[in-house]
Design a protein around this motif. Structure first.
Motif, mmCIF file in Angstrom:
data_model
loop_
_atom_site.group_PDB
_atom_site.id
_atom_site.type_symbol
_atom_site.label_atom_id
_atom_site.label_comp_id
_atom_site.label_asym_id
_atom_site.label_seq_id
_atom_site.Cartn_x
_atom_site.Cartn_y
_atom_site.Cartn_z
ATOM 1 N N PRO A 79 125.075 104.908 -22.208
ATOM 2 C CA PRO A 79 124.971 104.418 -21.422
ATOM 3 C C PRO A 79 126.819 103.626 -20.090
ATOM 4 C CG PRO A 79 124.035 104.133 -23.614
ATOM 5 C CD PRO A 79 125.402 104.226 -24.272
ATOM 6 N N LYS A 80 126.779 102.935 -21.551
ATOM 7 C CA LYS A 80 128.394 102.165 -20.630
ATOM 8 C C LYS A 80 128.812 103.426 -19.430
ATOM 9 C CE LYS A 80 131.794 98.672 -20.685
ATOM 10 N NZ LYS A 80 132.822 98.051 -21.672
ATOM 11 N N SER A 81 128.884 104.425 -20.482
ATOM 12 C CA SER A 81 129.864 105.233 -20.055
ATOM 13 C C SER A 81 129.053 105.675 -18.366
ATOM 14 C CB SER A 81 130.769 106.418 -20.790
ATOM 15 O OG SER A 81 130.913 106.133 -21.725
ATOM 16 N N PHE A 82 127.853 106.379 -18.534
ATOM 17 C CA PHE A 82 127.243 106.329 -17.579
ATOM 18 C C PHE A 82 127.120 106.334 -16.317
ATOM 19 C CE2 PHE A 82 122.881 107.123 -14.861
ATOM 20 C CZ PHE A 82 122.713 108.574 -15.021
ATOM 21 N N ASN A 83 126.860 104.255 -16.681
ATOM 22 C CA ASN A 83 126.712 103.623 -15.369
ATOM 23 C C ASN A 83 128.148 103.102 -14.940
ATOM 24 O OD1 ASN A 83 124.019 102.566 -16.067
ATOM 25 N ND2 ASN A 83 124.599 101.017 -17.615
ATOM 26 N N GLU A 84 129.049 103.748 -15.804
ATOM 27 C CA GLU A 84 130.729 103.976 -15.122
ATOM 28 C C GLU A 84 130.616 104.201 -14.024
ATOM 29 O OE1 GLU A 84 135.418 102.976 -15.820
ATOM 30 O OE2 GLU A 84 133.569 102.377 -17.406
ATOM 31 N N ALA A 85 129.974 105.789 -14.591
ATOM 32 C CA ALA A 85 130.372 106.892 -13.530
ATOM 33 C C ALA A 85 129.228 106.488 -12.147
ATOM 34 C CB ALA A 85 129.631 108.419 -14.664
ATOM 35 N N SER A 86 128.205 106.251 -12.274
ATOM 36 C CA SER A 86 127.401 106.505 -11.695
ATOM 37 C C SER A 86 127.149 104.998 -10.130
ATOM 38 C CB SER A 86 125.702 105.218 -11.612
ATOM 39 O OG SER A 86 125.485 106.471 -13.037
ATOM 40 N N ALA A 134 118.103 106.937 -17.719
ATOM 41 C CA ALA A 134 118.955 107.623 -16.169
ATOM 42 C C ALA A 134 118.483 107.481 -15.234
ATOM 43 C CB ALA A 134 120.007 108.883 -16.809
ATOM 44 N N VAL A 135 117.803 108.325 -14.681
ATOM 45 C CA VAL A 135 117.082 108.169 -12.949
ATOM 46 C C VAL A 135 117.246 105.703 -12.008
ATOM 47 C CG1 VAL A 135 115.358 107.780 -11.049
ATOM 48 C CG2 VAL A 135 115.724 109.836 -12.867
ATOM 49 N N CYS A 136 116.668 105.469 -13.408
ATOM 50 C CA CYS A 136 116.558 103.955 -13.352
ATOM 51 C C CYS A 136 117.768 103.769 -12.329
ATOM 52 C CB CYS A 136 115.877 103.505 -13.676
ATOM 53 S SG CYS A 136 115.535 101.932 -12.698
ATOM 54 N N ALA A 137 118.875 104.295 -13.517
ATOM 55 C CA ALA A 137 120.431 103.505 -14.044
ATOM 56 C C ALA A 137 120.786 104.075 -12.356
ATOM 57 C CB ALA A 137 120.910 103.820 -15.417
ATOM 58 N N SER A 138 120.810 105.060 -12.675
ATOM 59 C CA SER A 138 121.594 105.560 -11.205
ATOM 60 C C SER A 138 120.772 104.842 -10.584
ATOM 61 C CB SER A 138 121.304 107.235 -10.948
ATOM 62 O OG SER A 138 121.800 108.188 -11.998
ATOM 63 N N VAL A 139 119.630 104.951 -9.220
ATOM 64 C CA VAL A 139 119.143 103.510 -8.434
ATOM 65 C C VAL A 139 120.023 102.362 -8.473
ATOM 66 C CG1 VAL A 139 117.165 102.917 -7.049
ATOM 67 C CG2 VAL A 139 116.841 105.400 -8.563
ATOM 68 N N LEU A 140 119.580 102.334 -9.264
ATOM 69 C CA LEU A 140 120.760 100.117 -9.474
ATOM 70 C C LEU A 140 121.886 100.472 -8.604
ATOM 71 C CD1 LEU A 140 118.746 99.113 -12.290
ATOM 72 C CD2 LEU A 140 118.383 98.337 -10.027
ATOM 73 N N ALA A 141 122.661 101.510 -9.751
ATOM 74 C CA ALA A 141 124.067 102.057 -9.335
ATOM 75 C C ALA A 141 124.338 102.065 -7.553
ATOM 76 C CB ALA A 141 124.394 103.012 -9.507
ATOM 77 N N LEU A 142 123.836 102.576 -7.328
ATOM 78 C CA LEU A 142 123.250 103.166 -5.038
ATOM 79 C C LEU A 142 122.849 102.200 -4.822
ATOM 80 C CD1 LEU A 142 122.246 106.645 -5.309
ATOM 81 C CD2 LEU A 142 124.029 105.828 -4.576
ATOM 82 N N ARG A 143 121.722 100.936 -5.240
ATOM 83 C CA ARG A 143 121.962 100.200 -4.208
ATOM 84 C C ARG A 143 122.569 98.716 -4.409
ATOM 85 N NH1 ARG A 143 116.249 98.895 -3.354
ATOM 86 N NH2 ARG A 143 117.378 97.009 -2.402
ATOM 87 N N LEU A 196 130.276 116.689 -4.915
ATOM 88 C CA LEU A 196 131.226 115.523 -5.934
ATOM 89 C C LEU A 196 131.386 115.799 -6.927
ATOM 90 C CD1 LEU A 196 132.396 112.921 -5.582
ATOM 91 C CD2 LEU A 196 130.907 112.199 -6.035
ATOM 92 N N PHE A 197 132.525 115.731 -7.337
ATOM 93 C CA PHE A 197 132.526 115.984 -9.478
ATOM 94 C C PHE A 197 133.009 114.500 -9.627
ATOM 95 C CE2 PHE A 197 133.745 119.746 -7.791
ATOM 96 C CZ PHE A 197 132.493 120.746 -8.586
ATOM 97 N N VAL A 198 132.297 114.196 -10.580
ATOM 98 C CA VAL A 198 132.439 112.844 -11.299
ATOM 99 C C VAL A 198 132.667 113.333 -13.067
ATOM 100 C CG1 VAL A 198 131.712 110.584 -11.390
ATOM 101 C CG2 VAL A 198 130.457 112.316 -10.120
ATOM 102 N N GLY A 199 133.572 112.334 -12.896
ATOM 103 C CA GLY A 199 134.107 112.226 -14.547
ATOM 104 C C GLY A 199 133.682 111.522 -15.534
ATOM 105 N N LEU A 200 132.893 112.174 -16.454
ATOM 106 C CA LEU A 200 131.667 110.835 -17.974
ATOM 107 C C LEU A 200 132.450 110.811 -18.542
ATOM 108 C CD1 LEU A 200 128.746 113.753 -17.586
ATOM 109 C CD2 LEU A 200 129.252 111.981 -15.718
ATOM 110 N N GLY A 201 134.314 111.069 -18.646
ATOM 111 C CA GLY A 201 134.956 111.260 -20.425
ATOM 112 C C GLY A 201 134.321 112.241 -20.639
ATOM 113 N N ARG A 202 134.925 111.604 -22.300
ATOM 114 C CA ARG A 202 135.162 112.770 -23.483
ATOM 115 C C ARG A 202 133.832 112.413 -23.412
ATOM 116 N NH1 ARG A 202 139.757 113.488 -27.005
ATOM 117 N NH2 ARG A 202 138.018 113.146 -28.509
ATOM 118 N N GLU A 203 133.062 113.913 -24.427
ATOM 119 C CA GLU A 203 131.340 114.014 -24.274
ATOM 120 C C GLU A 203 131.320 112.993 -25.702
ATOM 121 O OE1 GLU A 203 128.089 117.697 -24.606
ATOM 122 O OE2 GLU A 203 130.216 118.149 -24.317
#
Length: 503
Positions: free
Chosen positions: A94-101, A133-142, A82-89
């Protein structure tokens, strides 16, 4: 869902370790308008330029939140990538990361993958580390996997086959990532509890149900629970709290839950949660449309209990006390009437001009009760005013405090977690609106600045300690097709306590 972490050295062999990892789904982040790099480049080499060709055709563009799932590609070890867009570098945040997650979580859930390797924490998030980033990813998945089905007559099938997620991090980040994954799970568990309580109907989640929930938490995590019934509440002279409970057949409960993780002499942080398990408005009854959603008027209590669960599961070295005044607000022959004057535990008298401004009436006695613990700080959490929704919508929680230091701590915790708050004033000039001809104060100050005057009312009961008030009327609940509790502000409160522990 099982979460774990594994070290992959991205500096060696062009991410060969990850490129050859066997999994049902490998999750890879890609930036917009950037050459393929890192793991994506390694996968492109193995696939003989497949990804480069897709980029050229515009099929893999890296736009924020975009997803592309590829299956059984020749040369790849994974069943899916799965390729996920992170937007413009240069705009990554942090908001971009959460949206991508969140986008990645939805895409993985929609597949039939039973396990995944999640590499998104390797994307460098400005002003955040891998652990964040790990904590944010866990919360996105949960959050993506949460479903409320307790009241269904038949069990519904799981909405995903996903059972295991491995977070791929650099070797130097492995220890911190493991701690972050556990913290993410604890916060996720606390949010799930808060959501469940908020979503339960008022005929199930009564004041007694909240009290039983506190007792269960005490047994599971070795906390101390003190539950005070009507006679004990009356003995404490909590006339303001009892005035709200008078119209209901459900007995009020005053819940005190103690977590003692710090030294015995350490002053505790006290969290006070509004626990109106159903708010009809009382004699000042609400319109019928949307009244079913008034079961969520105990989301302050739910978030406080959820935070206590998270704190206990994490084992923070801190003393934390939760106080929940729990009651229904119903019309009836014994109900408080507009114009009645009641006496609070503090001795101050209150003219009740509107019985639908009941949250402050139960919170003021809880705030007075909190004095006995000589707290380091008190934070009350309440779905207090519709005016806060008008002011801030459903994005930011309203934050009120006379303490700049405490307010800054809470605002910073909100920014860290994405569970944001916005500070509003608690100024003496607004107190004028609470004047009463017949009592020390009125319980409402009119339509202008309704959320501010509500906070000003509460401030009159907090002179003996540092205090902040969080009005979550706009953030604790979603209406419409997505109707349900959000679990906010459990992340904000938990991060505030984590930061306090680190001081």
């Amino acid at each position: 869902m099982d979460f774990s972490t594994k070290a992959f050295d991205s500096t060696k062999a062009g991410q060969a370790g990850l490129a050859n990892a066997k999994t049902d789904c490998l999750v890879v982040g890609v930036f917009e308008q950037q050459p393929l790099a890192g793991l994506a480049k390694a996968l492109d080499v193995v696939s003989k330029g497949l990804l480069a060709r897709m980029v050229k055709r515009g099929e893999l563009d890296g736009k924020l939140g975009s997803t592309l799932m590829l299956h059984e590609v020749a040369g790849w070890s994974q069943a899916r990538v799965l390729f996920v867009g992170l937007g413009r570098e240069d705009q990554f945040s942090p908001k971009s990361f959460n949206e991508a997650s969140r986008a990645a979580a939805r895409a993985v859930m929609a597949s039939r993958a039973s396990d995944a390797i999640w590499t998104l924490p390797q994307a460098a998030v400005p002003k955040r580390d891998t652990a964040w980033a790990v904590c944010a990813s866990v919360l996105a998945l949960r959050d993506a996997t949460y479903r409320f089905t307790q009241m269904k007559s038949k069990a519904e099938p799981a909405n995903t086959a996903l059972r295991k997620v491995i977070f791929a991090v650099a070797p130097d980040d492995l220890k911190a990532a493991r701690v972050a994954a556990r913290r993410g799970e604890a916060i996720g568990n606390g949010m799930a509890l808060a959501k469940d309580l908020g979503n339960l109907p008022g005929n199930v989640c009564t004041p007694s149900y909240l009290a039983d929930t506190a007792r269960k938490l005490a047994r599971e995590f070795k906390l101390k629970a003190d539950i005070l019934g009507p006679k004990q509440i009356e003995a404490l002279k909590m006339g303001s709290f009892l005035s709200v409970a008078r119209g209901s057949v459900e007995p009020p409960q005053f819940i005190v839950l103690k977590y003692e993780g710090g030294p015995a002499k350490q002053a505790p942080i006290v969290l006070v949660g509004k626990g109106v398990t159903f708010d009809s408005g009382g004699i000042s009854i609400k319109p019928g449309e949307g009244m079913d959603e008034m079961k969520y008027d105990m989301c302050g209590a739910a978030s406080v209990l959820g935070t206590m669960r998270a704190v206990a599961e994490m084992g923070l070295k801190l003393n934390v006390i939760a106080i929940v005044p729990a009651t229904e607000n119903m019309p009836g022959g014994r109900a408080t009437k507009p114009g009645d004057v009641v006496t609070s535990m503090s001795g101050q008298t209150i003219e009740v001009l509107n019985t639908d401004a009941e949250g402050r009436l139960i919170l003021c006695d809880a705030l007075t009760y909190a004095e006995r613990f000589k707290p380091a700080a008190v934070v009350d959490v309440a779905t207090l005013t519709g005016a806060c929704i008008i002011a801030l919508g459903h994005v930011n929680t309203g934050l009120f405090s006379k303490s700049d230091a405490l307010a800054d701590e809470l605002l910073a915790a909100g920014r860290t977690t994405g569970d944001t708050a916005w500070r509003l004033p608690v100024e003496e000039a607004y107190q004028e609106q609470l004047k009463s001809n017949f009592a020390d104060m009125a319980n409402i100050g009119g339509r202008p600045a309704g959320s501010v005057t509500a906070a000003c009312f509460l401030s009159r009961f907090t002179e003996k300690y540092e205090w902040a008030h969080l009005d979550i009327a706009g953030t604790a609940w979603k209406s419409g097709a997505a109707k349900g509790a959000t679990g906010r502000p459990v992340p904000l409160l938990t991060q505030f306590l984590i930061d306090r522990e680190a001081r």
